[in-house]
Design an enzyme around this catalytic site. Structure first.
Site, short mmCIF file in Angstrom:
data_model
loop_
_atom_site.label_atom_id
_atom_site.label_comp_id
_atom_site.label_asym_id
_atom_site.label_seq_id
_atom_site.Cartn_x
_atom_site.Cartn_y
_atom_site.Cartn_z
CB CYS A 13 -20.08 16.71 14.58
SG CYS A 13 -19.90 18.42 14.10
CB CYS A 16 -15.12 19.12 13.58
SG CYS A 16 -16.17 19.76 14.87
CG ASP A 442 0.34 -15.95 -11.04
OD1 ASP A 442 0.62 -16.23 -12.20
OD2 ASP A 442 1.11 -16.13 -10.07
CG ASP A 604 3.02 -15.77 -6.22
OD1 ASP A 604 2.82 -15.62 -7.45
OD2 ASP A 604 3.68 -16.69 -5.74
CG ASP A 608 1.75 -12.31 -10.69
OD1 ASP A 608 1.59 -12.62 -11.90
OD2 ASP A 608 1.95 -13.15 -9.79
#
Lengths: 720, 247
Positions: A13, A16, A442, A604, A608
Site C-alpha cells: 500500500c 509502504c 517555432d 524542432d 529551440d
C-alpha cells in the site's frame, strides 16, 4: 549525482512506498527518492561517493522490502512471467479462500437470517451443537488464514518496526476477531453455550477473502495499466539475419554486433537501428511514430528497430543495438515517465505516510469509547460491540486507493500517449501540460514543412550562393543547394554566423549571404534569392484546435516579419514574434511567463533547445534533433502539430482522472471511517459489519483502478 | 502451491472427519443436558421419583413397559418419560407433562375443546389431569445388567432423540421438546438457578379451549425468546417454575 532505478517487492500500500521514501531520504548522500507503488519501482538520485547502490538496497531490505536491480533485456521476459505468476498465485489464493469462506459465511449467517429460512444441517445448529458449530467455523477459517498468511507475516513485522501498513491493519483486525472467537470457543467448552453468538471466525475469513479478491483485481488492473510498455517491448523481433563470412545467418537479437550487415526481407521487422547500405523499400514506422504511411528508404537512410519492412529486401549496417536503439530509448522514456511522480501525488503521499498509525489510534479510541460509553451510560459492558467497531475501523481504512490514485492514471496516461506517438517524459510534465494557456510555435519545421524551396532569383547569384551554402546545415541553404544543378566554386574561409547568415571567400572575393538571402560581394549588393516554406497540411487544423481550447498561440521565428506574418496568416496565427535571434527565443518565452502565461514551447531545432528548456513544457517535434528532444518534456514522434492539442487534451483528461481518483479515495476514507466507528449507529442507524467494511475497502481500490483504466479509451486527435 | 493446496484439503478432510467421529463427545449441550438431568434427579426427594410400576397413586394407570414419574413440588403436576420407547404405553406418549386441569378449568377451560393429542385423564382417584407430550420414536433402550435407572433412561432419550434436547440460554435451562410448542426445562445448575424445573406450555390450544391465560392459577403468562423457523422471536407461553430448594 547518479540515478538508479530499483525494483521493489513486498509493497502492499501507499504506506509502504511512503515508508521507503522516508527511510531513504534520511540517508546521507541521497538527493531524492521517488517510490512508485504501481510500477513497484524506486527512482533514486544519490552521490555514489557517499552511498553505494548496495547500501541503498540494504537499507530497503532492513525495513522489510526486497530491492533488486532491474533485470536486463533478456531477463525482462522472466520479470513479466514473475508478474503473471503473481497474478495467478493471487487468484489461486482467492479461489481457495473463497471455497472455504463461502460455507463459513453460510453457516455463520444462515441461522441468523430473518427473511428466509435457508437449509441448514441439524448437526451444526448453533444453539443445539454450539461447540461443533464453533469448531466447524474454526476448521473453515484455518485454511483461509493459511492462504492469507502473508498479511500476518508482513503486517506484524511492519507493526513491530513501528511502520504499520495495510497488511498490519488486516492482520490486527482479523487476529482480534480470531482470538476473541477462540476465547469464546473455550467458553463454550467451559459451559457458556451463549458464547456461540460471539464467534467472529467468518469475519476474519471473509475479510481475508475480500482483500485477496481486491488484490487479485488490482494486480490484473495494474497489468493493464502497463500494457503500453508491454506492447512496445513486444515489438522487438527475437532474431536477426546477418551476413557473416558472406553467409546469411539467423542469430538471436542479443548477438547482433555494431557493424554487422543485417538483411531484412519484406514483411520482416527491422531488428536493430542502422543505415541502409543496399536496396530500396518502404518501411512502416507507425509503431514508433504513429505515422500510418510507410516511409521510403534507400541507401544512406536510417532504419529503426521494430519498424516493418514492407516491400523490398534491404541490407543495412547495424549502428545501435540493445538499449541504444530508438525503441529501447522510447521504452526507457515511457518507463521513466510511468515511474515518476506528479506533484499532485504529494498530498496523497503525505497522508499515506501517517495514515495507518492514525487509523490504528482511531480504531482503539473508537472501540474504547464505545465500550466505556455503553458501560457507564447504560451499564452495558459490551466487548463484542467494541470489538466490531475496532475491527471495522481497521479494515475499512486502507490507504491502497490513495496510493493507487495518481500513479495508475499516470501509467495509463503516459502509455496512451506513447501509443499515439506522444512521449511524455514525466508525471510532472503530464500534470503541467493541462495548465498550459499559451503555446509558442517555432515556425520552420514546426508549423512549416521545414523544406523551403527557391521561388525567385534576383540577379546572377545562384552559383555563388549555392557554392557557399553547401557548407551550411540550414534548411534555406539546403533549398538553395537543391535548386542548383551546376558546378560549385571553391570556397575558402567559410563561416556560419548564427542568426545572421553565411560568408566565405570565392575567387578572391568576400561573399556574404545575409538574413534576407541577399548576396554581397566585398560589400556590393549582387542580388537576392527568395525561398518559401509551405505550412504543413495539418498546421491550420492544429492551431484551430488549440484556439478552441482557449489557448493563446504565438509564432516565433528568426525570419523577417513579412515572411513570418505571411505564414502566420496562412495558418491563422495573430501573435507573431519575428526576427528573433535563436539565443533570444528563451527570453521571449520568459517574457510571456513573467506576464503570467503558462507556456508550452514547440520546436524542432538545436536553436529551440534553450526555449524548450525555459518553457513550462517543452514539446519537441520528433523529426527534429536529438538536442531538442533531450531538452523537451514531451516528444511528438510524428511531425504533426495536431499532436500538440492531443497531448494537452491527454494531460487534461489524465489530471481530471487523478482528481476523480483522489476525490474518491479521500472521500471513501472520510466517509468510511466515521461510519465504521459507529457514527450512524450513534444517530440511530445501523452498525457497519466488518465484512462490509472489507468489501468496501476492496471496492475502493478496484474502483480507483477501474476509473484510471477508463483513460485507455482516450482517442488521439479527438480534440475538436 | 499444489502441495499447500493438498495439505489444506487433507487438513479439512481430517478435521471434518474428526468432527463427525467425535460428534457425540463434542456435543456439549447433549452431554450437559444428561448430566444436569442426572443431578436434578438426584436432588429430588425419594418420594418424588417413581417407577410407575410402583406408582399406585399416579393418575395414569401402570403401563407396560414402565416410565419414570417425576412429581414436582405440590404433587399436582409431574413429568413422565419412557424407560423404553420401543414399547408404547397406553396413551402412546414417550415424554409428557401430566398437569392438573383445575386451574385451567377455573380460568375457563372446556377440556373437550383441547386438541386430540392433549389427553385428558379423567380418573376418580385424582383430580382431572391432562397429558401433554408425544411419541419420540421406537428405538430400543438397552440397559447394562438390566439395571434401569432414571439417568440411564434419560441418557437413552438424549442419545436417540438428540434433536429434542435444547438449551434455553436466557434461563440457563436445558429442555426437551414435547411437541406443539410445549417443553420440559431443567436447570443447568440447580445449585444456583432459582427455577430448577419449568413447565412450558403453548397457550394457544388452551386459549382456543376457553382459557383466559392471565387467570390460570399457579401459571405465569409471559413472553419468552424462542427459535421459530430458524430465527429468535418473542412468543407467549404459560410457565410454571419449580424450585427443588437445592443449595
Amino acid at each position: 549525482m547518479q540515478t538508479q532505478i530499483l525494483d521493489i517487492r513486498g509493497m502492499t500500500c501507499a504506506a509502504c512506498s511512503a515508508r521507503i521514501e522516508k527511510v531513504l531520504e534520511r540517508k546521507p548522500g541521497i538527493a531524492s527518492v521517488s517510490v512508485n507503488l504501481t510500477t513497484e519501482k524506486a527512482l533514486i538520485s544519490f552521490d555514489p561517493s557517499v552511498i553505494t547502490v548496495e547500501d541503498i538496497i540494504a537499507a530497503i531490505e532492513k525495513i522489510g522490502y526486497q530491492a533488486i536491480l532491474p533485470p536486463q533485456e533478456p531477463a525482462r521476459d522472466k520479470d513479466r512471467e514473475r508478474k503473471q505468476q503473481e497474478i495467478h498465485t493471487l487468484w489461486t489464493k482467492f479461489i481457495i479462500s473463497a471455497v472455504f469462506s463461502v460455507p463459513l459465511l453460510y453457516i455463520a449467517m444462515a441461522p441468523m437470517l430473518k427473511v428466509v429460512r435457508l437449509p441448514f444441517p441439524a448437526g451444526l445448529a448453533p444453539m443445539n451443537y454450539p461447540l461443533i458449530y464453533a469448531l466447524a467455523e474454526l476448521l473453515l477459517v484455518i485454511p483461509v488464514i493459511a492462504v492469507g498468511y502473508r498479511f500476518y507475516t508482513v503486517g506484524f513485522k511492519a507493526l513491530l518496526r513501528r511502520s504499520p501498513n495495510m497488511d498490519s491493519l488486516i492482520a490486527v483486525g482479523t487476529t482480534a476477531a480470531v482470538l476473541y472467537s477462540l476465547y469464546n470457543t473455550w467458553q463454550i467448552i467451559a459451559g457458556d453455550f451463549m458464547k456461540v453468538d460471539a464467534l467472529y471466525f467468518e469475519t476474519a475469513g471473509v475479510i481475508i477473502t475480500l482483500i485477496l479478491l481486491g488484490k487479485s483485481l488490482e494486480a490484473v488492473s495494474k497489468g493493464k495499466t502497463s500494457e503500453a510498455i508491454k506492447k512496445l517491448m513486444g515489438l522487438a523481433p527475437k532474431t536477426a539475419i546477418v551476413v557473416r563470412n558472406d553467409v546469411e545467418k539467423e542469430i538471436p537479437i542479443k548477438d547482433v554486433m555494431i557493424g554487422d550487415i543485417v538483411v531484412v526481407k519484406p514483411g520482416a521487422k527491422i531488428p536493430v537501428d542502422g543505415t541502409v547500405t543496399d536496396g530500396n523499400t518502404a518501411i512502416d514506422e507507425s509503431m514508433l511514430t504513429g505515422e500510418s504511411m510507410p516511409v521510403d528508404k534507400k541507401a544512406g537512410d536510417m532504419v529503426y528497430a521494430a519498424s516493418i519492412n514492407t516491400t523490398g529486401t534491404i541490407q543495412f549496417e547495424a549502428e545501435k543495438i540493445g538499449s541504444d536503439t530508438a525503441l529501447a530509448q522510447i521504452i526507457k522514456l515511457v518507463e521513466d515517465a510511468q515511474g515518476s511522480k506528479a506533484p499532485i501525488a504529494a498530498l496523497a503521499d503525505k497522508v499515506s505516510g501517517v495514515f495507518v498509525p492514525i487509523v490504528c489510534l482511531i480504531a482503539l479510541l473508537a472501540g474504547a469509547a464505545w465500550f466505556l460509553g455503553k458501560g457507564f451510560s447504560v451499564n452495558d459492558w459490551d466487548v463484542e460491540f467494541a470489538l466490531t467497531i475496532f475491527i471495522s475501523v481497521l479494515v475499512i481504512a486502507c490507504p491502497c486507493a490513495l496510493g493507487l490514485a495518481t500513479p495508475t492514471a499516470i501509467m495509463v496516461g503516459t502509455g496512451k500517449g506513447a501509443e499515439n506517438g506522444i512521449l511524455i517524459k514525466s508525471g510532472e510534465a503530464l500534470e503541467i501540460a493541462h495548465k498550459i494557456n499559451t503555446v509558442v510555435l517555432d515556425k520552420t519545421g514546426t508549423i512549416t514543412e521545414g523544406r523551403p524551396e527557391v521561388v525567385n532569383i534576383e540577379g546572377d547569384v545562384l552559383q555563388l550562393a549555392a557554392s557557399l551554402e553547401r557548407y551550411s546545415e540550414h534548411p534555406i541553404a539546403k533549398a538553395i543547394v537543391a535548386h542548383y544543378n551546376g558546378e560549385y566554386l571553391p570556397v575558402e574561409n567559410f563561416r556560419a554566423i548564427v542568426g545572421e547568415g553565411v560568408e566565405g571567400d570565392i575567387s578572391g572575393k568576400h561573399i556574404k549571404i545575409g538574413r534576407g538571402i541577399e548576396v554581397f560581394a566585398d560589400g556590393e549588393y549582387l542580388g537576392k534569392i527568395a525561398v518559401s516554406d509551405k505550412p504543413k497540411q495539418t498546421s491550420s487544423a492544429a492551431i484551430a484546435q488549440l484556439r478552441g481550447m482557449d489557448i493563446d498561440i504565438v509564432m516565433i521565428t528568426g525570419d523577417s516579419r513579412k515572411t513570418a506574418e505571411k505564414i502566420a496568416k496562412q495558418v491563422g496565427i495573430e501573435h507573431v514574434l519575428a526576427e528573433v535571434l535563436p539565443q533570444n527565443k528563451a527570453d521571449e518565452v520568459k517574457k510571456l511567463q513573467n506576464e503570467g502565461h503558462v507556456v508550452a514551447m514547440v520546436g524542432d531545432g538545436i536553436n529551440d533547445a534553450p526555449a524548450l528548456a525555459q518553457a513550462n513544457i517543452g514539446i519537441a517535434i520528433g523529426s527534429g534533433t536529438d538536442v531538442a528532444m533531450e531538452s523537451a518534456d514531451i516528444v511528438l514522434m510524428r511531425s504533426e502539430l495536431t499532436d500538440v492539442p492531443t497531448a494537452i487534451d491527454l494531460s487534461k483528461k489524465t489530471i481530471r482522472n487523478i482528481k476523480q481518483n483522489l476525490f474518491w479515495a479521500f472521500g471513501y476514507n472520510v466517509v468510511g471511517i466515521p461510519i465504521a466507528a459507529g457514527l450512524l449507529y450513534l444517530l440511530g442507524g445501523p452498525l457497519l459489519n466488518p465484512i462490509f467494511a472489507a468489501a468496501a475497502m476492496s471496492l475502493s481500490s478496484v474502483s480507483v483502478l477501474t476509473n484510471a483504466l477508463r483513460l485507455k479509451n482516450f482517442k488521439g486527435g479527438a480534440v475538436k | 502451491m499444489k502441495k499447500a493446496i493438498a495439505a489444506l484439503v487433507v487438513f479439512v478432510v481430517l478435521g471434518a472427519s474428526s468432527l463427525a467421529v467425535f460428534h457425540n463427545q463434542l456435543d456439549v449441550v447433549g452431554n450437559g443436558a444428561v448430566k444436569a438431568f442426572d443431578k436434578m434427579v438426584q436432588a429430588l426427594p425419594e418420594s418424588s421419583l417413581l417407577d410407575d410400576r410402583e406408582d399406585k397413586t399416579a393418575g395414569l394407570p401402570a403401563t407396560s413397559p414402565s416410565a419414570w414419574h417425576i412429581y414436582l413440588p405440590g404433587d399436582s403436576d409431574k413429568f413422565v418419560y419412557s424407560q423404553n420407547t420401543a414399547n408404547p404405553n397406553v396413551i402412546n406418549m414417550d415424554v409428557f407433562l401430566e398437569i392438573a386441569l383445575d386451574p385451567f378449568i377455573n380460568a375457563g377451560l372446556h377440556p373437550e375443546q383441547l386438541p386430540e393429542n392433549y389427553q385428558v385423564l379423567d380418573l376418580s382417584a385424582a383430580p382431572k389431569a391432562v397429558a401433554i407430550g408425544g411419541k419420540l420414536g421406537d428405538k430400543t433402550f438397552s440397559y447394562k445388567d438390566d439395571e434401569i435407572t432414571p439417568a440411564e433412561s434419560f441418557r437413552h432419550i438424549a442419545s436417540f432423540y438428540r434433536n429434542t434436547i435444547g438449551y434455553h440460554a436466557e434461563m440457563g435451562h436445558y429442555n426437551i421438546d414435547l411437541g406443539s410448542g410445549n417443553m420440559f426445562e431443567w436447570a443447568k445448575d440447580i445449585r444456583t438457578n432459582g427455577k430448577d424445573i419449568v413447565f412450558v406450555l403453548n397457550p394457544e390450544p388452551f386459549i382456543a379451549a376457553g382459557v383466559d391465560p392471565e387467570k390460570v392459577e399457579g401459571w405465569t403468562y409471559a413472553q419468552v425468546p424462542a427459535e421459530e423457523n430458524g430465527k429468535m422471536v418473542q412468543v407467549w407461553k404459560l410457565l410454571k417454575p419449580f424450585d427443588l430448594a437445592v443449595s
